[in-house]
Structure formats: structure tokens, C-alpha cells
Scaffold this motif. Structure first.
Motif, PDB file in Angstrom:
ATOM      1  N   ARG A 116      -4.696   1.523  -2.826  1.00 36.08           N
ATOM      2  CA  ARG A 116      -5.245   0.475  -2.889  1.00 36.08           C
ATOM      3  C   ARG A 116      -5.268  -0.217  -4.198  1.00 36.08           C
ATOM      4  NH1 ARG A 116     -10.560  -0.117   0.950  1.00 36.08           N
ATOM      5  NH2 ARG A 116      -8.697   0.042   2.152  1.00 36.08           N
ATOM      6  N   ILE A 117      -4.956  -1.257  -4.477  1.00 36.67           N
ATOM      7  CA  ILE A 117      -4.612  -1.904  -5.916  1.00 36.67           C
ATOM      8  C   ILE A 117      -5.109  -3.186  -5.939  1.00 36.67           C
ATOM      9  CG2 ILE A 117      -2.861  -0.228  -6.365  1.00 36.67           C
ATOM     10  CD1 ILE A 117      -0.701  -2.787  -6.246  1.00 36.67           C
ATOM     11  N   GLU A 118      -5.419  -3.855  -6.961  1.00 35.42           N
ATOM     12  CA  GLU A 118      -5.487  -5.122  -7.285  1.00 35.42           C
ATOM     13  C   GLU A 118      -4.596  -5.495  -8.347  1.00 35.42           C
ATOM     14  OE1 GLU A 118      -9.126  -8.372  -8.662  1.00 35.42           O
ATOM     15  OE2 GLU A 118      -9.561  -6.302  -8.003  1.00 35.42           O
ATOM     16  N   ILE A 119      -3.857  -6.805  -8.078  1.00 36.73           N
ATOM     17  CA  ILE A 119      -2.949  -7.113  -9.253  1.00 36.73           C
ATOM     18  C   ILE A 119      -2.656  -8.805  -8.748  1.00 36.73           C
ATOM     19  CG2 ILE A 119      -0.975  -6.544  -7.500  1.00 36.73           C
ATOM     20  CD1 ILE A 119       0.926  -6.086  -9.971  1.00 36.73           C
ATOM     21  N   ASN A 120      -2.685  -9.288  -9.982  1.00 34.24           N
ATOM     22  CA  ASN A 120      -2.443 -10.713  -9.988  1.00 34.24           C
ATOM     23  C   ASN A 120      -3.548 -11.342  -9.323  1.00 34.24           C
ATOM     24  OD1 ASN A 120      -1.101 -13.117 -10.908  1.00 34.24           O
ATOM     25  ND2 ASN A 120      -0.045 -13.218  -9.129  1.00 34.24           N
ATOM     26  N   GLY A 121      -4.647 -10.744  -9.241  1.00 37.96           N
ATOM     27  CA  GLY A 121      -5.901 -11.303  -8.419  1.00 37.96           C
ATOM     28  C   GLY A 121      -5.723 -11.041  -7.026  1.00 37.96           C
ATOM     29  N   ILE A 122      -4.679 -10.475  -6.546  1.00 39.78           N
ATOM     30  CA  ILE A 122      -4.624  -9.826  -5.210  1.00 39.78           C
ATOM     31  C   ILE A 122      -5.005  -8.555  -4.854  1.00 39.78           C
ATOM     32  CG2 ILE A 122      -3.172  -9.889  -2.953  1.00 39.78           C
ATOM     33  CD1 ILE A 122      -1.423 -12.141  -4.397  1.00 39.78           C
ATOM     34  N   LYS A 123      -5.811  -8.138  -3.797  1.00 42.92           N
ATOM     35  CA  LYS A 123      -6.288  -7.072  -3.571  1.00 42.92           C
ATOM     36  C   LYS A 123      -5.750  -6.543  -2.230  1.00 42.92           C
ATOM     37  CE  LYS A 123     -10.538  -5.857  -2.849  1.00 42.92           C
ATOM     38  NZ  LYS A 123     -12.103  -5.434  -3.159  1.00 42.92           N
ATOM     39  N   GLY A 124      -5.274  -5.330  -2.155  1.00 43.43           N
ATOM     40  CA  GLY A 124      -4.928  -4.861  -0.795  1.00 43.43           C
ATOM     41  C   GLY A 124      -4.233  -3.406  -0.943  1.00 43.43           C
ATOM     42  N   ASP A 125      -3.749  -2.927   0.359  1.00 44.59           N
ATOM     43  CA  ASP A 125      -3.072  -1.624   0.265  1.00 44.59           C
ATOM     44  C   ASP A 125      -1.715  -1.588   0.238  1.00 44.59           C
ATOM     45  OD1 ASP A 125      -5.593  -0.472   0.474  1.00 44.59           O
ATOM     46  OD2 ASP A 125      -5.354  -0.195   2.739  1.00 44.59           O
ATOM     47  N   VAL A 126      -0.874  -0.862  -0.750  1.00 43.53           N
ATOM     48  CA  VAL A 126       0.430  -1.071  -0.870  1.00 43.53           C
ATOM     49  C   VAL A 126       1.046  -0.125   0.294  1.00 43.53           C
ATOM     50  CG1 VAL A 126       2.435  -0.336  -2.278  1.00 43.53           C
ATOM     51  CG2 VAL A 126       0.356  -0.864  -3.282  1.00 43.53           C
ATOM     52  N   ILE A 127       1.957  -1.053   1.096  1.00 37.30           N
ATOM     53  CA  ILE A 127       2.695  -0.384   2.219  1.00 37.30           C
ATOM     54  C   ILE A 127       4.229  -0.148   2.131  1.00 37.30           C
ATOM     55  CG2 ILE A 127       0.736  -1.214   4.109  1.00 37.30           C
ATOM     56  CD1 ILE A 127       2.676  -3.676   4.708  1.00 37.30           C
ATOM     57  N   ASP A 128       4.766  -0.811   0.887  1.00 30.36           N
ATOM     58  CA  ASP A 128       6.275  -0.538   0.711  1.00 30.36           C
ATOM     59  C   ASP A 128       6.362  -1.445  -0.539  1.00 30.36           C
ATOM     60  OD1 ASP A 128       8.778   0.058   1.439  1.00 30.36           O
ATOM     61  OD2 ASP A 128       9.243  -1.990   1.591  1.00 30.36           O
ATOM     62  N   ILE A 129       7.376  -0.545  -1.428  1.00 23.82           N
ATOM     63  CA  ILE A 129       7.715  -0.968  -2.408  1.00 23.82           C
ATOM     64  C   ILE A 129       9.359  -1.028  -2.705  1.00 23.82           C
ATOM     65  CG2 ILE A 129       8.055  -0.613  -5.098  1.00 23.82           C
ATOM     66  CD1 ILE A 129       5.561   1.186  -4.807  1.00 23.82           C
ATOM     67  N   ASP A 130       9.822  -2.068  -2.705  1.00 21.08           N
ATOM     68  CA  ASP A 130      11.642  -1.959  -2.847  1.00 21.08           C
ATOM     69  C   ASP A 130      11.950  -2.531  -4.091  1.00 21.08           C
ATOM     70  OD1 ASP A 130      11.173  -4.875  -2.929  1.00 21.08           O
ATOM     71  OD2 ASP A 130      11.709  -5.130  -0.906  1.00 21.08           O
ATOM     72  N   SER A 131      13.152  -2.832  -4.270  1.00 20.57           N
ATOM     73  CA  SER A 131      14.049  -3.079  -5.685  1.00 20.57           C
ATOM     74  C   SER A 131      13.186  -4.364  -6.050  1.00 20.57           C
ATOM     75  CB  SER A 131      15.146  -3.025  -5.663  1.00 20.57           C
ATOM     76  OG  SER A 131      15.733  -3.909  -4.710  1.00 20.57           O
ATOM     77  N   ILE A 132      12.781  -5.366  -5.394  1.00 19.94           N
ATOM     78  CA  ILE A 132      12.251  -6.709  -6.005  1.00 19.94           C
ATOM     79  C   ILE A 132      10.669  -6.866  -5.493  1.00 19.94           C
ATOM     80  CG2 ILE A 132      12.769  -9.217  -5.521  1.00 19.94           C
ATOM     81  CD1 ILE A 132      15.115  -7.656  -6.542  1.00 19.94           C
ATOM     82  N   TYR A 133      10.035  -6.388  -4.319  1.00 20.64           N
ATOM     83  CA  TYR A 133       8.802  -6.655  -4.132  1.00 20.64           C
ATOM     84  C   TYR A 133       7.887  -5.480  -3.842  1.00 20.64           C
ATOM     85  CZ  TYR A 133      10.786 -11.430  -3.196  1.00 20.64           C
ATOM     86  OH  TYR A 133      11.325 -12.782  -3.472  1.00 20.64           O
TER      87      TYR A 133
END
Length: 311
Positions: free
Chosen positions: A120-137
């Protein structure tokens, strides 16, 4: 056969196109091989965590292979990498800046472990649970916005990986998957303060013992790893005198995903315990209470005199 001869003659007459077509074929072969490996891993690895990391690792290796293939193919000599990289950077630095930062961000996230799926993170003013990380997003399930506390809003957000270089990243779960939370309890003046303290601390201690026990070991790891002082993880109570009531501030530690439900349970149990005291402990409110209506003395002689003056 005749068509093959025509193609061969055309390629010999256009050598630059021949080089480009060979390059495209090689790229497609590499991409096809990477996709084959990802499908093979997805079908044969039982552990979802290992499966996910393996697929992302193959994806990163594939990008590196394509970069090396491109540079070596068009320069013709691997020793010319420095010159080729310089020329390539000068040509695409402006037009592909965001894309380059996103790819660099994905490598940074992968190797430095800034965050991972499930965090669970907050980045760029957006808070949420990380569900995927790819090469761009980075893909997140959003929390908050028009819903209160830590509930999902239902929106899935795709955020450029470039943002890891542009501001702070708040991670709720990386090294210490607990957070401190608190809420206030207004107690009416005249209540049994010691009884109120005992009730609040007892309820908090009984219902938070599991979090306290688990967080002690985790906090020790944080203290050993970082330059940070030790902290008290047991529930604490602070009392403040206000104009309207005695304010009890309960501070406690809780699992970062159970903040809302824990506050609900504590509030409900403490409220019930207060009611069982039969008025010894009463919650205060900001409503206005009229204690006594003032008496107004009316002199009949003054009223008569005033009526005569008006006439």
C-alpha cells in the motif's frame, strides 16, 4: 521461385531496406522467445509470487537484449557502444523523455525494491494498493477520494513509473506493516476519570494484543536497520482539559489494512463499557443544555403608566 528471385533482386538493389528487414525479423524472434518463456513460467510455476517475479525478470532481460541487439546491429561493432549511446541519447532525449524515465523507473523499482505488488503506497498524491508493475506503468487500486478512511474507491489507476524520481513515495507496508492510529473520546466533567481510563486501556489492550506482539519484532528489525529510536507500541492514553469536556486521546498500533475496522471495534466496545457504568462515565457532546430559565419580574404599575403615556 520467380517471386523469391524478385525479392532477392529488390533487396540487393535496396541494401538499407534489407538491413532494416533483417533487424525486424531478429526483434520479432527475440520478442517471441520472451513471450514463450513467460507463458512457460506462468503454466509451470505453482507459487504466484515467484511466478510474478520471474515473468517481470524475463521482461527486463528482454528489454536489455533488444537494446544490445539494436546497438550492436546498427553500429556493426560492440566497441562502438559509447558513441552509439551518445548519438541515440541526443536524438531521443526530448521526444522520448517520459518513456525513458518510465523504463528507468521500472528498473529502479525492480532492483531497489521501492515497492512491490501487494504494498500500500502513496505516490504523486495518489494512495492505493499496488496490483501490478510493468515496464512503463504501476497499476494501483485506488483508496480514498470520495469514500472515507481506507476503503477502495473502485478505480484502477495506471501511473507512470517515472514518478519514482519526481517526489516522495509513502510505503505503508515495506519494512513495518503497521501504522499508528488514534481517536478522541470526549468525557463529560463530573465523570469518574480513573474508571474511564481503566476501561479504555483495558479494551485497547485486550483487542490489540496481537498487533502489539507482532509489531514488537518488526519494529526491532526497523531499529536495527535504520537510524531510528525505539518507540512504544503499546496503547497509550493522553488527557486534555477543554472548555466543554475532558478529552481522552487513545493512540495505538494497528495493521495498515485494518485501520478502519479496528477503530470501529474499539469505539463500539468502549461505548458499551461506558453505558454499563450507570452514569459514572458519560460521553460528552457539543449540544447546548439549558439548566434554568431565568425569572423575569414584571411590575403592573409600570405597565399601566406606560400605557397611559402612549395614550
Amino acid at each position: 521461385m520467380k517471386s523469391l528471385e524478385l525479392v532477392k533482386q529488390w533487396l540487393e538493389a535496396h541494401p538499407s531496406w534489407a538491413i532494416f528487414i533483417k533487424y525486424i525479423v531478429l526483434v520479432l524472434l527475440v520478442i517471441g522467445f520472451i513471450q514463450f518463456l513467460r507463458r512457460f513460467i506462468r503454466k509451470n510455476l505453482p507459487n504466484s509470487k515467484v511466478k510474478y517475479r520471474s515473468q517481470k525478470g524475463i521482461e527486463v532481460i528482454g528489454y536489455l537484449v533488444l537494446i544490445i541487439l539494436t546497438l550492436s546491429y546498427f553500429t556493426g561493432n560492440i566497441k562502438d557502444f559509447t558513441l552509439a549511446i551518445g548519438l541515440l541519447s541526443a536524438g531521443v532525449a526530448i521526444t522520448l523523455q517520459e518513456l525513458i524515465l518510465s523504463i528507468a523507473g521500472s528498473l529502479y523499482i525492480f532492483f531497489v525494491k521501492v515497492y512491490k505488488p501487494g504494498d500500500r503506497i502513496e505516490i504523486n498524491g495518489i494512495k492505493g494498493d499496488v496490483i501490478d508493475i510493468d515496464s512503463i506503468y504501476t497499476t494501483m487500486m485506488e483508496i480514498g477520494e470520495w469514500v472515507s478512511s481506507d476503503n477502495y474507491s473502485g478505480r484502477i489507476i495506471k501511473l507512470s513509473n517515472a514518478f519514482v524520481f519526481k517526489g516522495p513515495i509513502y510505503n505503508y507496508s515495506m519494512d513495518f506493516p503497521f501504522i499508528w492510529d488514534e481517536f478522541n473520546l470526549p468525557i463529560r466533567y463530573g465523570s469518574d476519570i480513573e474508571l474511564a481510563k481503566d476501561i479504555i486501556i483495558k479494551v485497547a489492550t485486550e483487542n490489540l494484543s496481537e498487533y502489539v506482539t507482532n509489531s514488537i519484532a518488526k519494529w526491532k528489525d526497523v531499529v536495527d536497520r535504520y537510524y531510528i529510536e525505539d518507540a512504544k507500541v503499546e496503547p497509550t492514553l493522553a488527557i486534555t482539559m477543554t472548555d466543554n469536556w475532558i478529552q481522552f486521546n487513545l493512540r495505538y498500533i494497528v495493521d495498515y489494512k485494518k485501520r478502519r475496522v479496528t477503530k470501529h471495534i474499539l469505539s463500539e466496545l468502549i461505548s458499551k463499557k461506558f453505558e454499563e457504568t450507570n452514569g459514572q462515565v458519560v460521553l460528552a457532546s457539543s449540544t447546548v443544555e439549558i439548566i434554568r430559565i431565568p425569572t423575569i419580574n414584571i411590575n403592573e404599575k409600570d405597565i399601566t403608566q406606560r400605557d397611559n403615556d402612549i395614550s
